[in-house]
Design an enzyme around this catalytic site. Structure first.
Site, PDB file in Angstrom:
ATOM      1  N   ARG A 169       0.810  -1.231   0.000  1.00 18.53           N
ATOM      2  CA  ARG A 169       0.000   0.000   0.000  1.00 18.53           C
ATOM      3  C   ARG A 169       0.833   1.266   0.000  1.00 18.53           C
ATOM      4  O   ARG A 169       0.297   2.373  -0.017  1.00 18.53           O
ATOM      5  CB  ARG A 169      -1.001   0.006   1.164  1.00 18.53           C
ATOM      6  CG  ARG A 169      -2.045   1.102   1.021  1.00 18.53           C
ATOM      7  CD  ARG A 169      -2.975   1.282   2.195  1.00 18.53           C
ATOM      8  NE  ARG A 169      -2.409   0.970   3.469  1.00 18.53           N
ATOM      9  CZ  ARG A 169      -1.657   1.805   4.194  1.00 18.53           C
ATOM     10  NH1 ARG A 169      -1.379   3.017   3.756  1.00 18.53           N
ATOM     11  NH2 ARG A 169      -1.190   1.428   5.363  1.00 18.53           N
ATOM     12  N   TYR A 199     -17.039   8.229 -18.640  1.00 24.31           N
ATOM     13  CA  TYR A 199     -17.387   6.877 -18.199  1.00 24.31           C
ATOM     14  C   TYR A 199     -18.435   6.931 -17.070  1.00 24.31           C
ATOM     15  O   TYR A 199     -18.317   7.757 -16.154  1.00 24.31           O
ATOM     16  CB  TYR A 199     -16.106   6.180 -17.723  1.00 24.31           C
ATOM     17  CG  TYR A 199     -16.345   4.836 -17.114  1.00 24.31           C
ATOM     18  CD1 TYR A 199     -16.739   3.762 -17.911  1.00 24.31           C
ATOM     19  CD2 TYR A 199     -16.206   4.627 -15.750  1.00 24.31           C
ATOM     20  CE1 TYR A 199     -16.973   2.510 -17.347  1.00 24.31           C
ATOM     21  CE2 TYR A 199     -16.433   3.381 -15.187  1.00 24.31           C
ATOM     22  CZ  TYR A 199     -16.819   2.331 -15.997  1.00 24.31           C
ATOM     23  OH  TYR A 199     -17.050   1.100 -15.434  1.00 24.31           O
ATOM     24  N   ASP A 245      -8.770  10.644 -19.175  1.00 23.32           N
ATOM     25  CA  ASP A 245      -8.957   9.193 -19.184  1.00 23.32           C
ATOM     26  C   ASP A 245      -8.643   8.717 -20.602  1.00 23.32           C
ATOM     27  O   ASP A 245      -9.390   8.985 -21.533  1.00 23.32           O
ATOM     28  CB  ASP A 245     -10.401   8.876 -18.770  1.00 23.32           C
ATOM     29  CG  ASP A 245     -10.685   7.381 -18.669  1.00 23.32           C
ATOM     30  OD1 ASP A 245      -9.986   6.594 -19.328  1.00 23.32           O
ATOM     31  OD2 ASP A 245     -11.629   7.013 -17.937  1.00 23.32           O
ATOM     32  N   LYS A 301      -9.078  -2.747 -19.344  1.00 17.04           N
ATOM     33  CA  LYS A 301      -9.459  -2.817 -20.752  1.00 17.04           C
ATOM     34  C   LYS A 301      -8.255  -3.182 -21.623  1.00 17.04           C
ATOM     35  O   LYS A 301      -7.749  -4.276 -21.506  1.00 17.04           O
ATOM     36  CB  LYS A 301     -10.098  -1.488 -21.161  1.00 17.04           C
ATOM     37  CG  LYS A 301     -11.105  -0.938 -20.127  1.00 17.04           C
ATOM     38  CD  LYS A 301     -12.325  -1.832 -19.924  1.00 17.04           C
ATOM     39  CE  LYS A 301     -13.135  -1.487 -18.669  1.00 17.04           C
ATOM     40  NZ  LYS A 301     -13.575  -0.111 -18.553  1.00 17.04           N
TER      41      LYS A 301
HETATM   42  C1  LIG Z   1     -13.981   0.692 -17.520  1.00 18.79           C
HETATM   43  C2  LIG Z   1     -13.646   2.110 -17.559  1.00 18.79           C
HETATM   44  C3  LIG Z   1     -13.318   2.798 -16.377  1.00 18.79           C
HETATM   45  C4  LIG Z   1     -13.389   2.146 -15.015  1.00 18.79           C
HETATM   46  O1  LIG Z   1     -12.406   1.173 -14.855  1.00 18.79           O
HETATM   47  P1  LIG Z   1     -12.521  -0.054 -13.834  1.00 18.79           P
HETATM   48  O2  LIG Z   1     -11.242  -0.775 -14.059  1.00 18.79           O
HETATM   49  O3  LIG Z   1     -13.750  -0.825 -14.208  1.00 18.79           O
HETATM   50  O4  LIG Z   1     -12.643   0.522 -12.471  1.00 18.79           O
HETATM   51  C5  LIG Z   1     -12.955   4.122 -16.493  1.00 18.79           C
HETATM   52  N1  LIG Z   1     -12.922   4.763 -17.673  1.00 18.79           N
HETATM   53  C6  LIG Z   1     -13.235   4.140 -18.818  1.00 18.79           C
HETATM   54  C7  LIG Z   1     -13.181   4.896 -20.102  1.00 18.79           C
HETATM   55  C8  LIG Z   1     -13.600   2.794 -18.803  1.00 18.79           C
HETATM   56  O5  LIG Z   1     -13.933   2.189 -19.947  1.00 18.79           O
END
Ligand SMILES: *Cc1c(COP(=O)(O)O)cnc(C)c1O
Length: 386
Positions: A52, A106, A177, A202
């Protein structure tokens, strides 16, 4: 950490394979060992490892590779994309501050803001995916701007450099993001953005089998994030770090194929009688194409399309697919499809969905790395029944 000195100016595909690897002096093995300890000795050491504290070898290996890919000085690796996003925003905004965000962010980010910010005393404004709208929403209290491009599911594009310019002009931290584009296609830090975040669940993970996130930027910004991250505690375990490191070795290769497949499928769907409209930033004629051309190296593996019959029976269409699987999430090697109105955007009211342009017949396709002809044949046989 014992990283071998690599030649300078290596290309992304080479960074993916080599950058950050922990040199195993014991065996000479070519892969980073997995360090599973949660307890580490402290005598005669400058810095004691602790999961952590975000400073174990497997965490640092992945951060080094991703930093190199995103042109970042440093980064913090998290146990999910949402841990990365929430921790990052809370690192720069507190009581009395204001945050500007795109309303197409998101869903989880959107929900985090609407569920928690009032209680935390943080003001916020959601705006359309446009630089002008972002500029108009800035107040004297604005501390953070949060954007995404391409957006989900309509693949809208915002001029990243222009948003970064607003942040620089007003002394506001800009957060992007970059999950949909990946660092192979788009490098926001090089365009002036302060902090890049990813859901590594992803494309970075890429095999639909792990959950993680990352925030990357300057040493100064990431130190601020690290301090908050140690309080909130969303760190990633060593074994998943290793899985992610392994996945990243093929990131450039996978993304190249995702892009090629998506471009071809986008073009074929756009010409299909059963399809009314395709949203893919790599199609000339799609809104955002010019900006995408300017700021993206490839257009990514995500596309959406609307069925021509107004969405009558999208489930029947989905059930006829034999290769492309109706499932949530995205970015894996396998092609996945979903109806945003029934999945990612199900919690919105019908009016709100309508306002955003998310119809019942809209389908979002995460194009995999299969042979493109096989994906096309599957889509075609299912479309032919409409
Ligand atoms: C899936 C996703 C998130 C969230 O991510 P997690 O790993 O599910 O917490 C954030 N931004 C985008 C664009 C996403 O596709």
């Amino acid at each position: 950490m014992a990283e071998k000195t690599l030649p300078e100016n290596i290309a992304p595909g080479t960074i993916c394979v080599h950058s950050g690897t922990f040199h195993d002096g014991v065996t000479g093995g070519v892969n980073s060992p997995i360090f599973t300890s949660s307890s580490y000795e402290y005598l005669d050491r400058e810095d004691t490892c602790y999961p952590r504290y975000f400073n174990t070898p497997n965490q640092e290996v992945v951060v080094a590779k991703l930093s190199n890919l995103e042109h970042a000085e440093a980064g913090v690796l998290f146990s999910s994309g949402m841990a990365a996003i929430s921790t990052t925003i809370l690192s720069f905004a507190g009581r009395g501050d204001h945050v500007v965000l795109l309303d197409e962010l998101y869903g989880g980010t959107h929900a985090f803001v609407t569920d928690c910010f009032d209680r935390l005393g943080i003001g916020y404004t959601f705006v359309k995916t446009s630089v002008d709208a972002v500029a108009r929403a800035i107040t004297a209290e604005t501390r953070v701007i949060v954007i995404e491009s391409p957006t989900n599911p309509l693949m809208n594009i915002i001029d990243i450099e222009a948003v970064a310019g607003l942040g620089i002009a007003h002394g506001i931290v800009t957060v992007m993001d970059n999950t949909f584009a990946t660092p192979i296609n788009q490098k926001p830090l090089a365009l002036g953005i302060d902090v890049v975040v990813h859901s590594g669940t992803k494309y970075l993970g890429g095999h639909s089998d792990l959950c993680c996130g990352v925030a990357l930027g300057s040493r100064e910004h990431t130190q601020t994030i690290l301090a908050m991250a140690r309080h909130l505690g969303g760190s990633l375990n060593g074994i998943t770090c290793y899985l992610l490191e392994r996945s990243l070795k093929t990131l450039a290769l996978r993304v190249e194929r995702h892009c090629l497949n998506a471009r071809r499928i986008g073009a074929e769907l756009a010409a299909h009688d059963a399809v009314r409209r395709v949203y893919y930033p790599g199609l000339p004629g799609c809104s955002g194409y010019e900006t995408a051309l300017k700021q993206m190296k490839g257009f990514g593996g995500m596309l959406s399309f609307e069925l021509a019959n107004g969405g009558v029976g999208p489930d029947a269409f989905l059930k006829r697919l034999r290769l492309v699987r109706p499932a949530v999430s995205l970015g894996g090697v396998e092609s996945l499809i979903c109806a945003p109105a029934h999945t990612s955007h199900a919690k919105l009211s019908a009016t709100e969905r309508h306002r955003l342009g998310i119809t019942d017949g809209l389908l979002r396709l995460s194009v995999g790395i299969e042979e493109v002809d096989d994906i096309l044949a599957d889509l075609d046989q299912a479309l032919s029944t409409l």
